[in-house]
Write a protein that holds these residues in place. Sequence first.
Motif, PDB file in Angstrom:
ATOM      1  N   LYS A 122      10.196  -0.129  71.218  1.00 36.60           N
ATOM      2  CA  LYS A 122       9.311  -1.153  71.791  1.00 36.60           C
ATOM      3  C   LYS A 122       9.303  -2.413  70.953  1.00 36.60           C
ATOM      4  CE  LYS A 122       6.063   1.845  71.247  1.00 36.60           C
ATOM      5  NZ  LYS A 122       4.952   2.627  71.677  1.00 36.60           N
ATOM      6  N   ASP A 147       9.184   4.712  76.789  1.00 40.44           N
ATOM      7  CA  ASP A 147       7.773   4.775  76.393  1.00 40.44           C
ATOM      8  C   ASP A 147       6.987   5.367  77.573  1.00 40.44           C
ATOM      9  OD1 ASP A 147       5.625   4.381  74.761  1.00 40.44           O
ATOM     10  OD2 ASP A 147       5.936   2.223  74.495  1.00 40.44           O
ATOM     11  N   SER A 148       6.143   6.364  77.320  1.00 38.69           N
ATOM     12  CA  SER A 148       5.552   7.128  78.425  1.00 38.69           C
ATOM     13  C   SER A 148       4.736   6.245  79.374  1.00 38.69           C
ATOM     14  CB  SER A 148       4.691   8.268  77.885  1.00 38.69           C
ATOM     15  OG  SER A 148       3.643   7.764  77.093  1.00 38.69           O
ATOM     16  N   GLU A 149       4.001   5.269  78.816  1.00 42.46           N
ATOM     17  CA  GLU A 149       3.176   4.393  79.656  1.00 42.46           C
ATOM     18  C   GLU A 149       4.050   3.519  80.557  1.00 42.46           C
ATOM     19  OE1 GLU A 149       3.048   4.740  76.461  1.00 42.46           O
ATOM     20  OE2 GLU A 149       1.039   5.458  75.951  1.00 42.46           O
ATOM     21  N   ASN A 215      -0.388   0.366  68.340  1.00 38.19           N
ATOM     22  CA  ASN A 215       0.599   0.849  69.315  1.00 38.19           C
ATOM     23  C   ASN A 215       0.272   0.336  70.720  1.00 38.19           C
ATOM     24  OD1 ASN A 215       2.891   2.510  70.136  1.00 38.19           O
ATOM     25  ND2 ASN A 215       1.365   3.801  71.134  1.00 38.19           N
ATOM     26  N   GLU A 219       2.397  -2.160  73.034  1.00 35.95           N
ATOM     27  CA  GLU A 219       2.754  -1.742  74.398  1.00 35.95           C
ATOM     28  C   GLU A 219       2.270  -2.745  75.444  1.00 35.95           C
ATOM     29  OE1 GLU A 219       1.414   2.284  74.915  1.00 35.95           O
ATOM     30  OE2 GLU A 219       3.073   3.087  73.735  1.00 35.95           O
TER      31      GLU A 219
END
Length: 382
Positions: A122, A147-149, A215, A219
Amino acid sequence: MKRTLSILGSSGSIGQQTLKVAQACGHRVAAITVNRSVELAEAQARQFQPRLAAAADERAAAELRVRLADTTVKVLSGEEGVLEAAALAEADTVVTAIVGVAGLRPTLAAIDGGKRIALANKETLVCAGELVMAQAEQTGAEIVPVDSEHSAIFQCLQGCADRGEVRRLILTASGGPFFGKSREELAQVTRAQALRHPNWAMGEKITIDSATLMNKGLEFIEAMRLYSMPPEKIQIAIHRESIVHSLVEFEDGAILAQLGSADMCLPIQYALTWPERTPGPAKPLDLLSCPPLTFQKPDPETFRCLGLALECAERGGTSTAILNGANEAAVALFLEEKITFLDISRLVEAALERVPVVKSPSLDDIFQADCAAREAVYHCVR
Ligand code: MG
């Protein structure tokens, strides 16, 4: 569809899980790179038989070359070696799992090669998002987030041809191990406590970033760059259960969400197989055994790193590279137990005050901002 992978950062948490997915789903591994984890790189090379294995650290590469002398694996060294792995002709997909701004040049090399980028770095988008996305547009490289989001948002956006239909993106955040604590309580927390994430098993750097909420700030900027969204169209919701991985609200008021267990194998696999879906190793989610799902407001005053990141998201230019560089330096110092938990945000804020911001930066401006931010952090702890 079976992919041929180059995995940059194969010894880290995402790298190892990518190999697990590759093995379970039958994707080929053509290249792996590590920084200096020689033992693990040797084991991975023996198991997956890539054409290339690179170690960024020269001494580690020399040792790896000796260890793999009886194999056909070609061992490369230094940043050059990592860049060669990123651009390897036979790899159609590059998984960028290197931590930090160190992943920027290799990501650009993979984009130049027109590869699919399974983006797990990221910091690259935080520091140089505009340049990276513009270059991907030019070369036709597909960027699919790991990235999970962001994977959740990517999944919710499938079938949405017009971004004008999106009212806002809603990024969920676990809140980390210190959710609900006051500044006074945060002043006392230790390295070991900060490394104990309630829901996710991750590398050390991102685990500390989750504890400070930096984080989520990174994000937020990552989402702006990936989806060309202004900051006012992105919202953060604290979701302690880490079951809803993020959501998209559309103009008609419909909200789509992606749910799943807290297992990175699913977003990794989707980045490889998109737009297809295949069986894989991710742990299934049993809805009936889920706790109640809750959503709460974040607190960017107590978790100052989040507040600083949101300010930089508005400000743009090199401010996000300064934010990231200072944070990388401060987190490393915290992991070495040289500074306290609250010092992380204090040092990032000091770097943002000291280093001037360049608007519409070149790649050189971005690397300079990164260096100046690190220098500012070291200056303040001296
Ligand atoms: Mg994430």
